[in-house]
Design an enzyme around this catalytic site. Structure first.
Site, mmCIF file in Angstrom:
data_model
loop_
_atom_site.group_PDB
_atom_site.id
_atom_site.type_symbol
_atom_site.label_atom_id
_atom_site.label_comp_id
_atom_site.label_asym_id
_atom_site.label_seq_id
_atom_site.Cartn_x
_atom_site.Cartn_y
_atom_site.Cartn_z
ATOM 1 N N GLU A 65 35.704 4.815 60.945
ATOM 2 C CA GLU A 65 35.729 6.193 61.422
ATOM 3 C C GLU A 65 34.575 6.400 62.386
ATOM 4 O O GLU A 65 33.422 6.105 62.059
ATOM 5 C CB GLU A 65 35.629 7.191 60.262
ATOM 6 C CG GLU A 65 36.897 7.294 59.462
ATOM 7 C CD GLU A 65 36.995 8.553 58.616
ATOM 8 O OE1 GLU A 65 36.129 9.453 58.727
ATOM 9 O OE2 GLU A 65 37.955 8.632 57.840
ATOM 10 N N HIS A 71 35.602 13.492 64.383
ATOM 11 C CA HIS A 71 35.695 12.164 63.778
ATOM 12 C C HIS A 71 37.142 11.681 63.814
ATOM 13 O O HIS A 71 38.048 12.445 64.140
ATOM 14 C CB HIS A 71 35.110 12.139 62.365
ATOM 15 C CG HIS A 71 35.956 12.759 61.308
ATOM 16 N ND1 HIS A 71 36.033 14.117 61.122
ATOM 17 C CD2 HIS A 71 36.750 12.210 60.367
ATOM 18 C CE1 HIS A 71 36.844 14.380 60.107
ATOM 19 N NE2 HIS A 71 37.301 13.226 59.627
ATOM 20 N N HIS A 92 40.483 9.524 62.018
ATOM 21 C CA HIS A 92 41.182 9.026 60.841
ATOM 22 C C HIS A 92 41.992 7.839 61.340
ATOM 23 O O HIS A 92 42.927 8.006 62.125
ATOM 24 C CB HIS A 92 42.112 10.083 60.249
ATOM 25 C CG HIS A 92 41.421 11.126 59.445
ATOM 26 N ND1 HIS A 92 42.107 12.131 58.796
ATOM 27 C CD2 HIS A 92 40.113 11.321 59.150
ATOM 28 C CE1 HIS A 92 41.249 12.905 58.152
ATOM 29 N NE2 HIS A 92 40.032 12.442 58.355
ATOM 30 N N ASP A 114 36.419 15.233 53.735
ATOM 31 C CA ASP A 114 36.073 16.071 54.885
ATOM 32 C C ASP A 114 35.743 17.492 54.437
ATOM 33 O O ASP A 114 34.766 18.094 54.904
ATOM 34 C CB ASP A 114 37.222 16.119 55.897
ATOM 35 C CG ASP A 114 37.504 14.788 56.554
ATOM 36 O OD1 ASP A 114 36.593 13.938 56.631
ATOM 37 O OD2 ASP A 114 38.652 14.595 57.011
#
Length: 146
Positions: A37, A91, A93, A104
């Site tokens: 990630e 970010h 996934h 999260d």
């Protein structure tokens, strides 16, 4: 430090204006970090992204991220020096949709900014979505590519 976009027009009208070049820049960073990630900040003014600030994922994980503390502080200093607000935390996934995971939600430390998630899980273009996460409540925000 200008850590939140709380006073921005985007926060009021729920939209995040994302210039195409900044979107490409963010996605290039996340694709370089794949399958881990990737993460960072989106800075700008009045809800319009002006700068992508990658921050190393201290976990180096494929399912979670923790921003490197020193790099995070440097990012906030750079935003302040440029007169920019922190509009979003972003970010990736790598293996799931662009929807906030339980992790999260639990780690949403900035309630007044958007959380932009790019899913690199499927074929073709990554799915990019934005969310506000406040007190465990998740609300989708509009992303406008301009």
């Amino acid at each position: 430090m200008r850590r939140t976009g709380k006073s921005s027009s985007a926060a009021k009208n729920n939209a995040l204006a994302f210039p195409r070049e900044r979107l490409r820049e963010m996605l290039a960073h996340l694709q370089r970090d794949y399958p881990r990630e990737g993460c960072g900040f989106l800075a700008g003014r009045r809800g319009r992204v002006a700068k992508v600030i990658p921050v190393p994922n201290a976990e180096g994980s494929v399912v979670a991220y923790t921003m490197d503390g020193k790099a995070q502080l440097q990012a906030f200093k750079a935003m302040d020096a440029a007169g920019l607000e922190c509009l979003a935390v972003y970010h990736s996934h790598g293996f799931s949709p662009a929807v906030p995971s339980e992790t999260d939600r639990a780690r949403a430390f900035y309630p007044d900014v958007a959380y932009v998630i790019a899913s690199l899980a499927g074929p073709g273009e990554p799915e990019v979505r934005a969310w506000t996460i406040r007190g465990g409540r998740v609300t989708e925000r509009k992303v406008r590519v301009v």
